[in-house]
Design an enzyme around this catalytic site. Structure first.
Site, PDB file in Angstrom:
ATOM      1  N   LYS A  78       0.806  -1.236   0.000  1.00 34.09           N
ATOM      2  CA  LYS A  78       0.000   0.000   0.000  1.00 34.09           C
ATOM      3  C   LYS A  78       0.837   1.283   0.000  1.00 34.09           C
ATOM      4  CE  LYS A  78      -4.448  -1.217   2.028  1.00 34.09           C
ATOM      5  NZ  LYS A  78      -5.358  -0.994   3.139  1.00 34.09           N
ATOM      6  N   ASP A 101     -10.192   3.613   1.817  1.00 35.47           N
ATOM      7  CA  ASP A 101     -10.402   3.077   3.175  1.00 35.47           C
ATOM      8  C   ASP A 101     -11.060   4.114   4.084  1.00 35.47           C
ATOM      9  OD1 ASP A 101      -9.499   0.489   2.853  1.00 35.47           O
ATOM     10  OD2 ASP A 101      -7.416   0.981   3.314  1.00 35.47           O
TER      11      ASP A 101
HETATM   12  P1  NAP Z   1      -1.248  -2.995  10.996  1.00 29.55           P
HETATM   13  O1  NAP Z   1      -0.748  -1.848  10.198  1.00 29.55           O
HETATM   14  O2  NAP Z   1      -0.376  -4.166  11.202  1.00 29.55           O
HETATM   15  O3  NAP Z   1      -1.671  -2.391  12.440  1.00 29.55           O
HETATM   16  C1  NAP Z   1      -2.177  -3.197  13.461  1.00 29.55           C
HETATM   17  C2  NAP Z   1      -2.187  -2.436  14.777  1.00 29.55           C
HETATM   18  O4  NAP Z   1      -2.663  -3.335  15.771  1.00 29.55           O
HETATM   19  C3  NAP Z   1      -0.803  -1.966  15.234  1.00 29.55           C
HETATM   20  O5  NAP Z   1      -0.910  -0.785  15.976  1.00 29.55           O
HETATM   21  C4  NAP Z   1      -0.361  -3.101  16.137  1.00 29.55           C
HETATM   22  O6  NAP Z   1       0.539  -2.726  17.131  1.00 29.55           O
HETATM   23  C5  NAP Z   1      -1.666  -3.460  16.806  1.00 29.55           C
HETATM   24  N1  NAP Z   1      -1.617  -4.820  17.302  1.00 29.55           N
HETATM   25  C6  NAP Z   1      -1.244  -5.938  16.629  1.00 29.55           C
HETATM   26  N2  NAP Z   1      -1.321  -7.003  17.448  1.00 29.55           N
HETATM   27  C7  NAP Z   1      -1.740  -6.541  18.635  1.00 29.55           C
HETATM   28  C8  NAP Z   1      -2.002  -7.161  19.894  1.00 29.55           C
HETATM   29  N3  NAP Z   1      -1.822  -8.481  20.045  1.00 29.55           N
HETATM   30  N4  NAP Z   1      -2.425  -6.400  20.909  1.00 29.55           N
HETATM   31  C9  NAP Z   1      -2.584  -5.056  20.763  1.00 29.55           C
HETATM   32  N5  NAP Z   1      -2.348  -4.414  19.606  1.00 29.55           N
HETATM   33  C10 NAP Z   1      -1.941  -5.155  18.557  1.00 29.55           C
HETATM   34  O7  NAP Z   1      -2.591  -3.557  10.385  1.00 29.55           O
HETATM   35  P2  NAP Z   1      -3.745  -2.711   9.661  1.00 29.55           P
HETATM   36  O8  NAP Z   1      -3.520  -2.683   8.211  1.00 29.55           O
HETATM   37  O9  NAP Z   1      -3.911  -1.440  10.395  1.00 29.55           O
HETATM   38  O10 NAP Z   1      -5.016  -3.657   9.894  1.00 29.55           O
HETATM   39  C11 NAP Z   1      -5.503  -3.905  11.200  1.00 29.55           C
HETATM   40  C12 NAP Z   1      -6.734  -4.809  11.139  1.00 29.55           C
HETATM   41  O11 NAP Z   1      -7.806  -4.116  10.521  1.00 29.55           O
HETATM   42  C13 NAP Z   1      -6.494  -6.061  10.307  1.00 29.55           C
HETATM   43  O12 NAP Z   1      -6.976  -7.173  11.025  1.00 29.55           O
HETATM   44  C14 NAP Z   1      -7.298  -5.843   9.047  1.00 29.55           C
HETATM   45  O13 NAP Z   1      -7.836  -7.046   8.554  1.00 29.55           O
HETATM   46  C15 NAP Z   1      -8.396  -4.915   9.515  1.00 29.55           C
HETATM   47  N6  NAP Z   1      -8.843  -4.062   8.413  1.00 29.55           N
HETATM   48  C16 NAP Z   1     -10.140  -4.139   8.013  1.00 29.55           C
HETATM   49  C17 NAP Z   1     -10.593  -3.351   6.991  1.00 29.55           C
HETATM   50  C18 NAP Z   1     -12.027  -3.459   6.553  1.00 29.55           C
HETATM   51  O14 NAP Z   1     -12.328  -3.056   5.419  1.00 29.55           O
HETATM   52  N7  NAP Z   1     -12.922  -3.918   7.379  1.00 29.55           N
HETATM   53  C19 NAP Z   1      -9.730  -2.458   6.339  1.00 29.55           C
HETATM   54  C20 NAP Z   1      -8.406  -2.376   6.780  1.00 29.55           C
HETATM   55  C21 NAP Z   1      -7.974  -3.182   7.830  1.00 29.55           C
HETATM   56  P3  NAP Z   1       2.138  -2.669  16.822  1.00 29.55           P
HETATM   57  O15 NAP Z   1       2.323  -1.478  15.959  1.00 29.55           O
HETATM   58  O16 NAP Z   1       2.711  -2.540  18.186  1.00 29.55           O
HETATM   59  O17 NAP Z   1       2.487  -3.959  16.157  1.00 29.55           O
END
Ligand code: NAP
Length: 502
Positions: free
Chosen positions: A297, A333
């Protein structure tokens, strides 16, 4: 419409199972491949004699393990099998797929015979040499299957289609593996004689095979042609993406000559150079746009001619439109997130919103909420990261709350962490029912499963919820509208995504 055929591959050990699978395959198949290497060896002769009495198009295969078959077969066993086949198939009723080494020995009259080569080495450069060797044999059809570890590995076998057309050869080019899936979807449109399909999901006989039902109903492979506009999702992994189901449902609804394909891409630079950019591309699939997902991305930005304001502010692009050779980037998004929230909550001005997590999705949510003049606080396990993000968007940040602390001072709670997703985090929640009481709305970005522990906790606390599917569909609808300038059919897109989730 094209003239290509769908061949459904059947791999059964017993007669009973074989009969059942043939019945199931016949729903979608033009040709049914009977993998004799899967059958109990004691029933092979009996099955061969019987299938000649059935009025169906069968393709007989007896593949040794090193060529992707089910079990070890020595040369003598294979030779005996094919001699027996030729004896029984004098009327040339059945198709046969016979590996190259045997065709050099067996005396075959050319009729319904495929000469095949399966290369699992991942050395795609061998495909041209293989093609030249296979053409020595005067078979009716050539099948070249190579393993693709990356999408770039699939280019050599695809280029052979053009050559085969010029040389009047009927070719079945297949790039196996997730990265080669697109060759199975687009092959018929570009002149391949046949594409292989599995009986159903989970019954694949080769890596990257797609179920016959999905090939026909989702990807509409028989309706595609060289003019079909190609879209897709570019990322790694993409195997579990719901986007192909949503977008193909929308193309079907509007009766557009367009298809949306999963493109598993490891090397983004090479993909853009060889598949996308007019000046450098080696393969022209009539690409008109694509979705971009993890991990590309941010990296895609340097390849684009222009990006929109939201993508610039968020620092990530999830949508690319290709027009007159130029690449335009968008981020849907933020809009995808805010639309369901506005619909549920109403005016967001001065609403107090807690964002849990500080990753890529959080950035899009914060950008959208700021535009609505909401008051945002970021909670993340990495306090430094949360503060950095908060400073960038001029919002608040705080350390994660303990289980005993309430979120009652907030109106809206948004989960942007992966907690609750199927897999290692499926039993986890970013907040419990006791913490959520008195909050007005809970929004979980996770959509797989639909009912996450966070959503269940909110329900227990009698707080209204929005699930991640709403955002997924909404951001997909915006993509569809950017690409086609048509209204996205929400009902069809949601239903297609939900069907796949279930
Ligand atoms: P990302 O960039 O990896 O960010 C994930 C965030 O969650 C980071 O701040 C991470 O912390 C935190 N995290 C990960 N594991 C954790 C844990 N065990 N406890 C507490 N915090 C934790 O991922 P992303 O792209 O933002 O996506 C996040 C989620 O949203 C995904 O599951 C994705 O499938 C979902 N999503 C859904 C949509 C939709 O259309 N519905 C769109 C986008 C994303 P650290 O930085 O410390 O690792």
């Amino acid at each position: 419409m094209n003239n290509g055929k769908i061949c459904v591959s059947v791999c059964a050990e017993t007669t009973g199972e074989l009969v059942k699978q043939i019945k199931q395959a016949a729903i979608y198949a033009d040709i049914i491949e009977l993998r004799f290497d899967c059958l109990d060896k004691n029933i092979i002769r009996n099955v061969m004699e019987n299938i000649l009495r059935i009025d169906k198009q069968f393709l007989v295969t007896f593949r040794p393990k090193e060529q992707g078959g089910k079990r070890e077969l020595n040369f003598r066993e294979r030779l005996k099998f094919w001699e027996f086949f030729l004896w029984n198939n004098k009327a040339k009723k059945l198709y046969a797929d016979i590996e190259f080494d045997l065709q050099l020995i067996l005396k075959l009259e050319s009729n319904k015979i495929i000469v095949s080569s399966h290369d699992f080495s991942g050395l795609s450069g061998n495909s041209t040499a293989t093609y030249e060797i296979l053409t020595i044999i005067n078979s009716d059809f050539l099948k070249i299957a190579v393993n693709a570890n990356d999408i770039i590995d699939s280019t050599a076998v695809w280029k052979l289609l053009e050559r085969a057309k010029k040389e009047n050869k009927k070719l079945i080019p297949i790039a196996m593996g997730e990265a080669g899936k697109w060759t199975r979807i687009l092959g018929l449109a570009h002149g391949a004689f046949m594409t292989y399909a599995s009986l159903e999901s989970g019954k694949e006989t080769a890596s990257g095979q797609i179920s016959a039902q999905d090939l026909i109903e989702t990807y509409r492979v028989k309706e595609l042609n060289e003019q079909t506009e190609v879209y897709g999702i570019v990322g790694n992994p993409v195997a579990h993406s719901l986007s192909p189901f949503m977008h193909n449902a929308a193309f079907k609804f509007h009766n557009l000559n367009a298809v949306y394909i999963p493109f598993e891409v490891k090397n983004l630079d090479e993909f853009v150079a060889k598949f996308i950019r007019e000046e450098t591309r080696e393969i022209d699939l009539n690409f008109r746009g694509f979705s971009v997902t993890i991990p590309h991305k941010e990296a895609i930005i340097e390849h684009l001619d222009e990006i929109d304001e939201a993508a610039k502010a968020i620092g990530a692009v999830n949508t690319v439109k290709i027009e007159n050779g130029k690449l335009y980037g968008f981020n849907t998004d933020a809009e995808g997130f805010i639309e369901p929230l506005r619909n549920s909550y109403g005016d967001l001005k001065d609403s107090r919103v807690a964002i849990l997590g500080a990753g890529g999705a959080a950035r899009a949510c914060i950008y959208a909420l700021k535009k609505e003049n909401a008051k945002v606080t970021i909670f993340a396990r990495n306090v430094e990261k949360a503060k950095g993000l908060a400073d960038e968007f001029k919002v608040q940040s705080s350390k994660l709350k303990a289980q005993s602390e309430s979120f009652a001072e907030f109106d809206i709670l948004v989960n942007t962490t992966p907690l609750g997703t199927n897999g290692e985090f499926e039993n986890e929640t970013p907040a419990f029912a006791s913490q959520i009481e008195n909050v007005k709305l809970v929004y979980d970005l996770i959509y797989n499963p639909v009912e996450t522990p966070f959503i269940k906790a909110a329900r227990k606390a009698t707080v209204p919820t929005i699930g991640g599917l709403a955002m997924l569909v909404e951001q997909g609808m915006k993509q569809f509208e950017i690409w086609t300038s048509k209204d996205a059919p929400m009902k069809e897109m949601s239903a297609a995504a939900l069907r796949k989730l279930k």
